[in-house]
Every structure is written in C-alpha cells, then in structure tokens.
Design a protein around this motif. Sequence first.
Motif, PDB file in Angstrom:
ATOM      1  N   ASN A  36       0.823  -1.209   0.000  1.00 30.65           N
ATOM      2  CA  ASN A  36       0.000   0.000   0.000  1.00 30.65           C
ATOM      3  C   ASN A  36       0.857   1.259   0.000  1.00 30.65           C
ATOM      4  OD1 ASN A  36      -2.681   1.405   0.354  1.00 30.65           O
ATOM      5  ND2 ASN A  36      -1.703   2.018   2.263  1.00 30.65           N
ATOM      6  N   ILE A  37       1.997   1.218   0.685  1.00 30.31           N
ATOM      7  CA  ILE A  37       2.912   2.367   0.693  1.00 30.31           C
ATOM      8  C   ILE A  37       3.393   2.651  -0.734  1.00 30.31           C
ATOM      9  CG2 ILE A  37       5.143   3.217   1.487  1.00 30.31           C
ATOM     10  CD1 ILE A  37       4.773   1.603   4.030  1.00 30.31           C
ATOM     11  N   ASN A  38       3.833   1.591  -1.419  1.00 27.85           N
ATOM     12  CA  ASN A  38       4.320   1.741  -2.793  1.00 27.85           C
ATOM     13  C   ASN A  38       3.263   2.329  -3.712  1.00 27.85           C
ATOM     14  OD1 ASN A  38       7.012   1.116  -3.091  1.00 27.85           O
ATOM     15  ND2 ASN A  38       6.673  -1.073  -3.282  1.00 27.85           N
ATOM     16  N   LEU A  39       2.056   1.799  -3.629  1.00 27.15           N
ATOM     17  CA  LEU A  39       1.014   2.200  -4.564  1.00 27.15           C
ATOM     18  C   LEU A  39       0.414   3.557  -4.208  1.00 27.15           C
ATOM     19  CD1 LEU A  39      -0.526  -1.309  -5.140  1.00 27.15           C
ATOM     20  CD2 LEU A  39       0.680   0.095  -6.812  1.00 27.15           C
ATOM     21  N   CYS A  40       0.481   3.945  -2.942  1.00 23.90           N
ATOM     22  CA  CYS A  40       0.066   5.307  -2.572  1.00 23.90           C
ATOM     23  C   CYS A  40       0.959   6.321  -3.286  1.00 23.90           C
ATOM     24  CB  CYS A  40       0.144   5.507  -1.058  1.00 23.90           C
ATOM     25  SG  CYS A  40      -1.305   4.932  -0.165  1.00 23.90           S
ATOM     26  N   PHE A  41       2.258   6.061  -3.294  1.00 21.53           N
ATOM     27  CA  PHE A  41       3.176   6.952  -3.994  1.00 21.53           C
ATOM     28  C   PHE A  41       2.872   6.966  -5.487  1.00 21.53           C
ATOM     29  CE2 PHE A  41       7.078   7.702  -6.396  1.00 21.53           C
ATOM     30  CZ  PHE A  41       7.520   8.900  -5.838  1.00 21.53           C
ATOM     31  N   HIS A  42       2.602   5.794  -6.045  1.00 23.85           N
ATOM     32  CA  HIS A  42       2.309   5.698  -7.474  1.00 23.85           C
ATOM     33  C   HIS A  42       1.118   6.566  -7.854  1.00 23.85           C
ATOM     34  CE1 HIS A  42       1.553   4.099 -11.454  1.00 23.85           C
ATOM     35  NE2 HIS A  42       0.360   3.680 -11.072  1.00 23.85           N
ATOM     36  N   PHE A  43       0.027   6.478  -7.096  1.00 22.41           N
ATOM     37  CA  PHE A  43      -1.181   7.220  -7.454  1.00 22.41           C
ATOM     38  C   PHE A  43      -1.112   8.686  -7.024  1.00 22.41           C
ATOM     39  CE2 PHE A  43      -2.929   2.898  -7.676  1.00 22.41           C
ATOM     40  CZ  PHE A  43      -3.593   2.978  -8.885  1.00 22.41           C
ATOM     41  N   GLU A  44      -0.639   8.934  -5.803  1.00 25.01           N
ATOM     42  CA  GLU A  44      -0.640  10.301  -5.288  1.00 25.01           C
ATOM     43  C   GLU A  44       0.400  11.187  -5.964  1.00 25.01           C
ATOM     44  OE1 GLU A  44      -2.664  11.661  -3.200  1.00 25.01           O
ATOM     45  OE2 GLU A  44      -3.751   9.931  -2.430  1.00 25.01           O
ATOM     46  N   VAL A  45       1.510  10.589  -6.398  1.00 29.08           N
ATOM     47  CA  VAL A  45       2.602  11.386  -6.969  1.00 29.08           C
ATOM     48  C   VAL A  45       2.743  11.138  -8.474  1.00 29.08           C
ATOM     49  CG1 VAL A  45       5.069  11.896  -6.889  1.00 29.08           C
ATOM     50  CG2 VAL A  45       3.815  11.419  -4.773  1.00 29.08           C
ATOM     51  N   GLU A  46       3.101   9.910  -8.844  1.00 33.55           N
ATOM     52  CA  GLU A  46       3.424   9.635 -10.251  1.00 33.55           C
ATOM     53  C   GLU A  46       2.239   9.897 -11.182  1.00 33.55           C
ATOM     54  OE1 GLU A  46       6.870   6.219  -9.794  1.00 33.55           O
ATOM     55  OE2 GLU A  46       4.773   5.595  -9.985  1.00 33.55           O
ATOM     56  N   GLN A  47       1.084   9.327 -10.858  1.00 31.29           N
ATOM     57  CA  GLN A  47      -0.053   9.486 -11.754  1.00 31.29           C
ATOM     58  C   GLN A  47      -0.547  10.935 -11.800  1.00 31.29           C
ATOM     59  OE1 GLN A  47       0.295   6.952 -13.515  1.00 31.29           O
ATOM     60  NE2 GLN A  47      -1.637   5.827 -13.386  1.00 31.29           N
ATOM     61  N   GLN A  48      -0.580  11.594 -10.644  1.00 32.89           N
ATOM     62  CA  GLN A  48      -1.053  12.978 -10.624  1.00 32.89           C
ATOM     63  C   GLN A  48      -0.112  13.911 -11.385  1.00 32.89           C
ATOM     64  OE1 GLN A  48      -3.645  14.853  -7.731  1.00 32.89           O
ATOM     65  NE2 GLN A  48      -2.614  13.619  -6.186  1.00 32.89           N
ATOM     66  N   VAL A  49       1.172  13.767 -11.157  1.00 32.90           N
ATOM     67  CA  VAL A  49       2.151  14.639 -11.826  1.00 32.90           C
ATOM     68  C   VAL A  49       2.109  14.430 -13.335  1.00 32.90           C
ATOM     69  CG1 VAL A  49       4.601  15.090 -12.149  1.00 32.90           C
ATOM     70  CG2 VAL A  49       3.675  14.873  -9.838  1.00 32.90           C
ATOM     71  N   ASN A  50       2.130  13.157 -13.760  1.00 32.62           N
ATOM     72  CA  ASN A  50       2.084  12.882 -15.196  1.00 32.62           C
ATOM     73  C   ASN A  50       0.779  13.363 -15.812  1.00 32.62           C
ATOM     74  OD1 ASN A  50       4.618  11.680 -15.316  1.00 32.62           O
ATOM     75  ND2 ASN A  50       3.831   9.651 -14.847  1.00 32.62           N
ATOM     76  N   GLY A  51      -0.332  13.167 -15.107  1.00 33.85           N
ATOM     77  CA  GLY A  51      -1.613  13.595 -15.638  1.00 33.85           C
ATOM     78  C   GLY A  51      -1.723  15.109 -15.768  1.00 33.85           C
ATOM     79  N   CYS A  52      -1.180  15.821 -14.781  1.00 32.91           N
ATOM     80  CA  CYS A  52      -1.296  17.296 -14.781  1.00 32.91           C
ATOM     81  C   CYS A  52      -0.328  17.958 -15.755  1.00 32.91           C
ATOM     82  CB  CYS A  52      -1.052  17.830 -13.373  1.00 32.91           C
ATOM     83  SG  CYS A  52      -2.361  17.457 -12.202  1.00 32.91           S
ATOM     84  N   PHE A  53       0.921  17.498 -15.779  1.00 34.03           N
ATOM     85  CA  PHE A  53       1.942  18.209 -16.533  1.00 34.03           C
ATOM     86  C   PHE A  53       2.258  17.592 -17.891  1.00 34.03           C
ATOM     87  CE2 PHE A  53       2.757  19.261 -12.073  1.00 34.03           C
ATOM     88  CZ  PHE A  53       2.758  20.643 -12.138  1.00 34.03           C
ATOM     89  N   LEU A  54       2.046  16.282 -18.029  1.00 34.67           N
ATOM     90  CA  LEU A  54       2.411  15.625 -19.279  1.00 34.67           C
ATOM     91  C   LEU A  54       1.205  15.148 -20.062  1.00 34.67           C
ATOM     92  CD1 LEU A  54       5.347  13.469 -17.883  1.00 34.67           C
ATOM     93  CD2 LEU A  54       5.513  15.647 -19.073  1.00 34.67           C
ATOM     94  N   ASN A  55       0.045  15.144 -19.406  1.00 40.55           N
ATOM     95  CA  ASN A  55      -1.166  14.634 -20.048  1.00 40.55           C
ATOM     96  C   ASN A  55      -0.972  13.206 -20.537  1.00 40.55           C
ATOM     97  OD1 ASN A  55      -3.339  14.919 -22.709  1.00 40.55           O
ATOM     98  ND2 ASN A  55      -3.950  15.467 -20.653  1.00 40.55           N
ATOM     99  N   PHE A  56      -0.169  12.442 -19.802  1.00 39.13           N
ATOM    100  CA  PHE A  56       0.060  11.037 -20.134  1.00 39.13           C
ATOM    101  C   PHE A  56       0.439  10.289 -18.869  1.00 39.13           C
ATOM    102  CE2 PHE A  56       3.195   7.690 -20.842  1.00 39.13           C
ATOM    103  CZ  PHE A  56       2.429   6.813 -21.590  1.00 39.13           C
ATOM    104  N   PHE A  57      -0.101   9.088 -18.718  1.00 37.09           N
ATOM    105  CA  PHE A  57       0.280   8.219 -17.615  1.00 37.09           C
ATOM    106  C   PHE A  57      -0.078   6.792 -18.001  1.00 37.09           C
ATOM    107  CE2 PHE A  57      -3.820  10.227 -16.861  1.00 37.09           C
ATOM    108  CZ  PHE A  57      -4.670   9.131 -16.844  1.00 37.09           C
ATOM    109  N   GLY A  58       0.486   5.841 -17.283  1.00 35.78           N
ATOM    110  CA  GLY A  58       0.194   4.445 -17.573  1.00 35.78           C
ATOM    111  C   GLY A  58      -1.183   4.059 -17.067  1.00 35.78           C
ATOM    112  N   PHE A  59      -2.023   3.509 -17.945  1.00 35.99           N
ATOM    113  CA  PHE A  59      -3.336   3.025 -17.525  1.00 35.99           C
ATOM    114  C   PHE A  59      -3.142   1.864 -16.556  1.00 35.99           C
ATOM    115  CE2 PHE A  59      -7.167   0.325 -18.464  1.00 35.99           C
ATOM    116  CZ  PHE A  59      -8.075   1.152 -17.843  1.00 35.99           C
TER     117      PHE A  59
END
Length: 246
Positions: A36-59
């Motif tokens: 859960n720690i790993n995946l919290c970082f994935h969704f809260e940081v990686e997915q949000q940052v990529n979605g906001c700034f790059l308009n791309f993320f892994g489905f």
Amino acid sequence: MIFGFENGKRKHGMQTVQARWLFVNKDENVLTWLQNINLCFHFEVEQQVNGCFLNFFGFNRTAGVWRMKALEDSGGWLERTTVEAMDITVRTHLNGWKFIYLNDVKFLCELPESYEAYKKQQHRWHSGPMQLFRLCLPAVITAKIPVWKKANLIFLIFLLRKLILPFYSFTLFCIILLPLTMFIPESELPLWVICYVQIIMSFLNILPSPKSVPFLVPYLVFEKTMLVTKFNAMVSSGATLGSRKC
C-alpha cells in the motif's frame, strides 16, 4: 462531456480517464501494508504529476474508462507483452489521444496477500515494460508528437523507472555491498552510498502515506528483498517478444 484531441483537432466523445485505487485488504498483513505504501506513492505522486503536466500516464488496467474509438484507432488490446494496459496506453498516446487522471474518484481493489503471488505480480510488472520498450521504440521515435513527449516516454517512463533504477539498486546492494562486507570486512564505503541515498528515496516514497513514516526501515528492507526478482524480470524480458509492431 469530455473531449479528446489528436494533432490539434477535436475528437468527439470521452477520452481515456483513470481513477485512483483504494485497497480493501491493505491492513491484512505486513505484506499488504507495505504494498500500500508503494502504490500510494504511485497514485498520489506519479499518476497525478504525469496527468497534470504531461497529459500522459500508464493506464492501471482497471478503474478507468476508455473511448472505443481511441482503442480502435490504436490497434486494440494486444497480448504481446505481460503489460497489456501499458501497451495500449503507449500506442494511444502516440496516436494523439489525451488522458485524464481523477485522484478524487476512488475504486476499491485488492492486493496480493501472499509473497508468492506478489513476486509473480512484480515479475510481470517489470518484465513487460522492457518487452514493450523494445517493441515500441521505433514507433516512439517516428511518432508525430512533440520531442519532449518522446524524451519523457523513452528516458523517464521506460529507461529510468524500469531499467536504470533496478539495475543501480541491484548492482549496488547485491554485487558490490554484500560481497564487500562478506569477503572484505575492512573495506570502507562512503556513508551516502550505503545509507543516505536509499533512505532519502524510501522516505520520498512514504510521504504520501504519512502514517507509515515511523516504519521507514522495514519498508527499506522490504524493497531490497525484491531486487533480485525485479532485476531477473528485467533481464529475462527479452526472451519472449511478440512479432507485431506498435
């Protein structure tokens, strides 16, 4: 109504939308808690940052909505790698479609509760991206998308996260540190090599789940126990490759 765009032209209909995962069994045991720690970082940081700034993320394979037209334009769902969701995501991105990540929309999921199940999952998640990288690299290079998006795909999404970081960690701990401490106990290594870099990286991963900060050391140990599995998956990823191109 949400709209997708391709090469500056509006596409009618809903584009690719991904929601956040929450885990119903995150407190089942120590293994699910650490996942859960790993995946919290994935969704809260990686997915949000990529979605906001790059308009791309892994489905993430589930908890999302696709427009059928986007799937059809990009060649549909293929079974040529072990990460089919990432495969269709990359091809759709290269085809000009945009993505939306909704962190405030949450769907319930489950985590692997046994070590064997988790190890198989991690092997699949780390072998598939390298297979996909070898298959799609020519398509990424020739795609009609901005150069900075190509660089993000090649160097950040694939090389840094899926190749360089696992290789660095495995080499440092399993090839350099362990043999040195076992066979040359009098050897000395800089403290920043042994501790600081790893602790800082692990601490950053834990930040999205503040309640886990006191358990930084168990999380660090857990991550290192998976190095051999991840590295083996990365090396063996070239053994089975599909023949179809992106």
